[in-house]
Write an enzyme that holds these catalytic residues in place. Sequence first.
Site, mmCIF file in Angstrom:
data_model
loop_
_atom_site.group_PDB
_atom_site.id
_atom_site.type_symbol
_atom_site.label_atom_id
_atom_site.label_comp_id
_atom_site.label_asym_id
_atom_site.label_seq_id
_atom_site.Cartn_x
_atom_site.Cartn_y
_atom_site.Cartn_z
ATOM 1 N N THR A 211 -6.950 3.445 -1.962
ATOM 2 C CA THR A 211 -7.101 2.293 -1.073
ATOM 3 C C THR A 211 -6.676 2.649 0.340
ATOM 4 O O THR A 211 -5.859 3.534 0.557
ATOM 5 C CB THR A 211 -6.245 1.100 -1.552
ATOM 6 O OG1 THR A 211 -4.866 1.485 -1.582
ATOM 7 C CG2 THR A 211 -6.683 0.626 -2.924
ATOM 8 N N ASN A 213 -4.756 1.186 3.407
ATOM 9 C CA ASN A 213 -3.744 0.179 3.726
ATOM 10 C C ASN A 213 -3.940 -0.228 5.188
ATOM 11 O O ASN A 213 -3.591 0.522 6.100
ATOM 12 C CB ASN A 213 -2.354 0.767 3.490
ATOM 13 C CG ASN A 213 -1.255 -0.268 3.654
ATOM 14 O OD1 ASN A 213 -1.514 -1.467 3.652
ATOM 15 N ND2 ASN A 213 -0.029 0.198 3.804
ATOM 16 N N GLU A 261 -4.923 -4.188 1.348
ATOM 17 C CA GLU A 261 -5.376 -2.911 0.812
ATOM 18 C C GLU A 261 -6.827 -3.005 0.381
ATOM 19 O O GLU A 261 -7.201 -3.885 -0.389
ATOM 20 C CB GLU A 261 -4.499 -2.490 -0.359
ATOM 21 C CG GLU A 261 -3.065 -2.175 0.069
ATOM 22 C CD GLU A 261 -2.315 -1.385 -0.985
ATOM 23 O OE1 GLU A 261 -2.443 -0.156 -1.012
ATOM 24 O OE2 GLU A 261 -1.604 -2.017 -1.764
#
Length: 313
Positions: A211, A213, A261
Amino acid sequence: MKTINLSFPLTEEVRKEIAVPQVLAMGQFDGLHLGHVSVIESAVRLSKEQGIQAAVLTFHPHPKEVMRKGDYQGYLTPLRDKEEILEKMGVDVLYVIEFNESFSSLLPEQFVTEFLIQSEVKVAVVGFDFRFGHKGAGDEHKLRELGMPHMNVVTIPPLMLDGKKVSSTSIRSVLHEGDVKEAERMLGRRYSLRGTVIDGEKRGRTIGFPTANVEPSESYVVPRKGVYAVWVLHDNQKFPGVMNIGVKPTFHKDRIKPSFEVHLLDYSGDLYGQELTVELVEFLRPEQRFPSIDELIAQIQRDSETAKQILSN
């Protein structure tokens, strides 16, 4: 489009710069929702009819943020986003007045004589609920009275959808409920967040779902915590994705500040330090705590498949 930042009292140099015959749309315009668009489009149309400049006046920071009153909870459309939208609408000049306690004490008469008339505003276009001057003492009627005979005033009625008035307050409310579809309907575009990818916990890559952020670049209105199907705009490209807004309760018990995220479904590469714009398409589910990592992984797989189906339509 040219942006001119103003602070009161105006200098003589600034007074000369802004003394141009113009049609001026005025308002906070946080959200630039369909109601705001109707005000600004009217100003642009009138400016073309009269062959003069189309301008917009807004205030920054948000008055509620400065005065610490009311229900200020972040911006729907921060200034940079606002500038980009207004330029596409055909606005020639954006005036950004620094809203501070000194400006808030300006009387309606002072605002009209020291700014509007001196800047050669020929037509002021405002929404039905426009207020100005100390403690909001001025309204459209006061504006019309003070502007005569130098300036005409055009008042735009509220924009209604299904019998309900479109407003920034309503959009904030539906975002807090996770209803990004209704927010999109009132905004006339998807609600989006812009930010830079920063170092995170890097836990996503260990479970097969890396992911990004995203650290928001502005104080945005934070939608309901949960998982969303999203489009991610990066480097003039658009990628499907899934975003979690929340505190990751599977891994944290006492976290308060939400993180943003994003898992991009069709992307591989390093995004650290890059700027992303995330458009919220649909709310998938509330954030929840899973009893095991395996159950979390299974749910993320389901979320990804659901998002793919939604975004492929």
